[in-house]
Each structure stands twice: as structure tokens, then as C-alpha cells.
Design a protein around this motif. Sequence first.
Motif, PDB file in Angstrom:
ATOM      1  N   TYR A   1       0.840  -1.198   0.000  1.00  0.00           N
ATOM      2  CA  TYR A   1       0.000   0.000   0.000  1.00  0.00           C
ATOM      3  C   TYR A   1       0.878   1.252   0.000  1.00  0.00           C
ATOM      4  O   TYR A   1       1.917   1.287   0.659  1.00  0.00           O
ATOM      5  N   PHE A   2       0.441   2.284  -0.727  1.00  0.00           N
ATOM      6  CA  PHE A   2       1.202   3.526  -0.813  1.00  0.00           C
ATOM      7  C   PHE A   2       0.420   4.699  -0.226  1.00  0.00           C
ATOM      8  O   PHE A   2      -0.805   4.638  -0.103  1.00  0.00           O
ATOM      9  N   GLU A   3       1.160   5.736   0.155  1.00  0.00           N
ATOM     10  CA  GLU A   3       0.591   6.992   0.659  1.00  0.00           C
ATOM     11  C   GLU A   3      -0.460   6.770   1.742  1.00  0.00           C
ATOM     12  O   GLU A   3      -1.523   7.389   1.744  1.00  0.00           O
ATOM     13  N   MET A   4      -0.139   5.899   2.666  1.00  0.00           N
ATOM     14  CA  MET A   4      -1.074   5.621   3.755  1.00  0.00           C
ATOM     15  C   MET A   4      -1.077   6.772   4.751  1.00  0.00           C
ATOM     16  O   MET A   4      -0.053   7.377   5.033  1.00  0.00           O
ATOM     17  N   ASP A   5      -2.268   7.075   5.249  1.00  0.00           N
ATOM     18  CA  ASP A   5      -2.443   8.023   6.329  1.00  0.00           C
ATOM     19  C   ASP A   5      -3.400   7.360   7.328  1.00  0.00           C
ATOM     20  O   ASP A   5      -3.805   6.211   7.140  1.00  0.00           O
ATOM     21  N   GLU A   6      -3.749   8.072   8.389  1.00  0.00           N
ATOM     22  CA  GLU A   6      -4.615   7.479   9.418  1.00  0.00           C
ATOM     23  C   GLU A   6      -5.955   7.023   8.859  1.00  0.00           C
ATOM     24  O   GLU A   6      -6.439   5.942   9.198  1.00  0.00           O
ATOM     25  N   HIS A   7      -6.560   7.835   8.002  1.00  0.00           N
ATOM     26  CA  HIS A   7      -7.864   7.506   7.433  1.00  0.00           C
ATOM     27  C   HIS A   7      -7.771   6.245   6.561  1.00  0.00           C
ATOM     28  O   HIS A   7      -8.558   5.310   6.706  1.00  0.00           O
ATOM     29  N   ARG A   8      -6.802   6.238   5.645  1.00  0.00           N
ATOM     30  CA  ARG A   8      -6.622   5.059   4.779  1.00  0.00           C
ATOM     31  C   ARG A   8      -6.301   3.821   5.608  1.00  0.00           C
ATOM     32  O   ARG A   8      -6.753   2.717   5.292  1.00  0.00           O
ATOM     33  N   ALA A   9      -5.496   4.009   6.645  1.00  0.00           N
ATOM     34  CA  ALA A   9      -5.103   2.875   7.492  1.00  0.00           C
ATOM     35  C   ALA A   9      -6.325   2.195   8.100  1.00  0.00           C
ATOM     36  O   ALA A   9      -6.448   0.965   8.066  1.00  0.00           O
ATOM     37  N   LYS A  10      -7.240   2.987   8.622  1.00  0.00           N
ATOM     38  CA  LYS A  10      -8.450   2.430   9.231  1.00  0.00           C
ATOM     39  C   LYS A  10      -9.307   1.714   8.188  1.00  0.00           C
ATOM     40  O   LYS A  10      -9.837   0.627   8.447  1.00  0.00           O
ATOM     41  N   GLU A  11      -9.444   2.329   7.015  1.00  0.00           N
ATOM     42  CA  GLU A  11     -10.221   1.689   5.942  1.00  0.00           C
ATOM     43  C   GLU A  11      -9.569   0.394   5.471  1.00  0.00           C
ATOM     44  O   GLU A  11     -10.258  -0.582   5.175  1.00  0.00           O
ATOM     45  N   MET A  12      -8.234   0.383   5.390  1.00  0.00           N
ATOM     46  CA  MET A  12      -7.516  -0.816   4.963  1.00  0.00           C
ATOM     47  C   MET A  12      -7.732  -1.956   5.958  1.00  0.00           C
ATOM     48  O   MET A  12      -7.935  -3.110   5.574  1.00  0.00           O
ATOM     49  N   VAL A  13      -7.717  -1.651   7.243  1.00  0.00           N
ATOM     50  CA  VAL A  13      -7.955  -2.692   8.257  1.00  0.00           C
ATOM     51  C   VAL A  13      -9.342  -3.293   8.063  1.00  0.00           C
ATOM     52  O   VAL A  13      -9.499  -4.520   8.034  1.00  0.00           O
ATOM     53  N   ALA A  14     -10.350  -2.444   7.902  1.00  0.00           N
ATOM     54  CA  ALA A  14     -11.722  -2.935   7.737  1.00  0.00           C
ATOM     55  C   ALA A  14     -11.871  -3.765   6.470  1.00  0.00           C
ATOM     56  O   ALA A  14     -12.439  -4.860   6.494  1.00  0.00           O
ATOM     57  N   ALA A  15     -11.357  -3.247   5.362  1.00  0.00           N
ATOM     58  CA  ALA A  15     -11.546  -3.924   4.075  1.00  0.00           C
ATOM     59  C   ALA A  15     -10.644  -5.144   3.934  1.00  0.00           C
ATOM     60  O   ALA A  15     -11.122  -6.253   3.688  1.00  0.00           O
ATOM     61  N   HIS A  16      -9.346  -4.939   4.073  1.00  0.00           N
ATOM     62  CA  HIS A  16      -8.385  -6.000   3.757  1.00  0.00           C
ATOM     63  C   HIS A  16      -8.199  -6.983   4.912  1.00  0.00           C
ATOM     64  O   HIS A  16      -8.272  -8.199   4.717  1.00  0.00           O
ATOM     65  N   LEU A  17      -7.951  -6.474   6.107  1.00  0.00           N
ATOM     66  CA  LEU A  17      -7.621  -7.372   7.212  1.00  0.00           C
ATOM     67  C   LEU A  17      -8.837  -8.066   7.801  1.00  0.00           C
ATOM     68  O   LEU A  17      -8.764  -9.225   8.180  1.00  0.00           O
ATOM     69  N   GLU A  18      -9.959  -7.357   7.855  1.00  0.00           N
ATOM     70  CA  GLU A  18     -11.166  -7.976   8.421  1.00  0.00           C
ATOM     71  C   GLU A  18     -11.976  -8.721   7.370  1.00  0.00           C
ATOM     72  O   GLU A  18     -12.487  -9.810   7.626  1.00  0.00           O
ATOM     73  N   ASN A  19     -12.104  -8.163   6.164  1.00  0.00           N
ATOM     74  CA  ASN A  19     -12.983  -8.735   5.147  1.00  0.00           C
ATOM     75  C   ASN A  19     -12.266  -9.322   3.938  1.00  0.00           C
ATOM     76  O   ASN A  19     -12.912  -9.710   2.970  1.00  0.00           O
ATOM     77  N   ASN A  20     -10.933  -9.346   3.999  1.00  0.00           N
ATOM     78  CA  ASN A  20     -10.122  -9.956   2.933  1.00  0.00           C
ATOM     79  C   ASN A  20     -10.402  -9.345   1.558  1.00  0.00           C
ATOM     80  O   ASN A  20     -10.400 -10.041   0.544  1.00  0.00           O
ATOM     81  N   GLN A  21     -10.643  -8.029   1.526  1.00  0.00           N
ATOM     82  CA  GLN A  21     -10.908  -7.297   0.287  1.00  0.00           C
ATOM     83  C   GLN A  21      -9.870  -6.181   0.143  1.00  0.00           C
ATOM     84  O   GLN A  21     -10.107  -5.053   0.582  1.00  0.00           O
ATOM     85  N   PRO A  22      -8.707  -6.478  -0.466  1.00  0.00           N
ATOM     86  CA  PRO A  22      -7.690  -5.437  -0.639  1.00  0.00           C
ATOM     87  C   PRO A  22      -8.259  -4.233  -1.392  1.00  0.00           C
ATOM     88  O   PRO A  22      -9.131  -4.373  -2.245  1.00  0.00           O
ATOM     89  N   ILE A  23      -7.768  -3.046  -1.068  1.00  0.00           N
ATOM     90  CA  ILE A  23      -8.195  -1.824  -1.741  1.00  0.00           C
ATOM     91  C   ILE A  23      -7.211  -1.577  -2.880  1.00  0.00           C
ATOM     92  O   ILE A  23      -6.171  -0.953  -2.705  1.00  0.00           O
ATOM     93  N   LYS A  24      -7.534  -2.111  -4.055  1.00  0.00           N
ATOM     94  CA  LYS A  24      -6.627  -2.116  -5.208  1.00  0.00           C
ATOM     95  C   LYS A  24      -6.133  -0.730  -5.598  1.00  0.00           C
ATOM     96  O   LYS A  24      -5.006  -0.578  -6.047  1.00  0.00           O
ATOM     97  N   GLU A  25      -6.972   0.299  -5.427  1.00  0.00           N
ATOM     98  CA  GLU A  25      -6.588   1.653  -5.834  1.00  0.00           C
ATOM     99  C   GLU A  25      -5.424   2.197  -5.019  1.00  0.00           C
ATOM    100  O   GLU A  25      -4.790   3.167  -5.415  1.00  0.00           O
ATOM    101  N   TRP A  26      -5.166   1.610  -3.854  1.00  0.00           N
ATOM    102  CA  TRP A  26      -4.105   2.093  -2.971  1.00  0.00           C
ATOM    103  C   TRP A  26      -2.894   1.174  -2.973  1.00  0.00           C
ATOM    104  O   TRP A  26      -2.005   1.317  -2.137  1.00  0.00           O
ATOM    105  N   ILE A  27      -2.837   0.210  -3.873  1.00  0.00           N
ATOM    106  CA  ILE A  27      -1.741  -0.761  -3.887  1.00  0.00           C
ATOM    107  C   ILE A  27      -0.757  -0.408  -4.999  1.00  0.00           C
ATOM    108  O   ILE A  27      -1.137  -0.276  -6.161  1.00  0.00           O
ATOM    109  N   ALA A  28       0.513  -0.257  -4.614  1.00  0.00           N
ATOM    110  CA  ALA A  28       1.577   0.046  -5.575  1.00  0.00           C
ATOM    111  C   ALA A  28       2.097  -1.232  -6.231  1.00  0.00           C
ATOM    112  O   ALA A  28       2.380  -1.247  -7.425  1.00  0.00           O
TER     113      ALA A  28
END
Length: 123
Positions: free
Chosen positions: A72-99
Motif C-alpha cells: 500500500y502507498f501513501e497511507m495516512d490514518e484515514h486510509r489505514a483504518k479503511e484498509m484494516v476494515a476492508a483487507h484485514l477484516e474482510n479480505n478485500q484489498p483496496i486495489k486503488e491504494w496498492i503500488a
Amino acid sequence: MATWNLTNMRKHVLICNGSTCMRKGGEEVTQAIRNEITERDLDAYVHTTRTRCNGRCKDGCVVVVYPEADWYFEMDEHRAKEMVAAHLENNQPIKEWIAYERSEEGMQLLNGRFKGTEKGEKK
């Protein structure tokens, strides 16, 4: 020193705490990810590790999720929280934020990110 029982671990999150990423909010990203993991009761399933430089300073703050090897690139606090919910909890990586993501051929650059210098290449 703690010795964690990792038998239930499903994800390993590497959070860059190199000097450039720290200037780009690395500490805040680290705390946001860890707090969100705790709030979502994922501590037994997700392990986090602070790293030093991961070599993608232009993409800072960088967060890498294994076993997928999603960078993941350009992570900030907001993106970090969303990434945890999507990717870590629901196994849905956020492709738009992946380098970079892993493919059968190796790592694949995504989202128009700067390729960078080849390892071993003289600068």
C-alpha cells in the motif's frame, strides 16, 4: 520480551517506520492500524511489525500486507483504518491504494506508480 502465539495468525502487516515514512505520518499510521485491529477484535489473527526503510520512499507511508504481498502507498490514518476494515477484516484489498501486488511472474507494479531503481543498480 514477548513471545507471541502466532498459530491463529492470518495476516502479517509490515508498517514502514523509516525516516521518510515517519516524516509522512508513519507513527500515526502505525497507531491507527494497531488501534483499529484491537477495536475490531483482530489481535489474534493479525500481527503487525514496524520496519525500517522498505525502499519505496516516494510511496510513503508504505504498509505491506502478507501473505498477499500487497504494498500500500501513501497511507495516512484515514486510509489505514479503511484498509484494516476492508483487507484485514474482510479480505478485500483496496486495489486503488496498492503500488505492488504479487502475481505468478513476481511483483507487479500497479496504479501508475514510479518503478524505481533496480536492486543492485548503481545510482
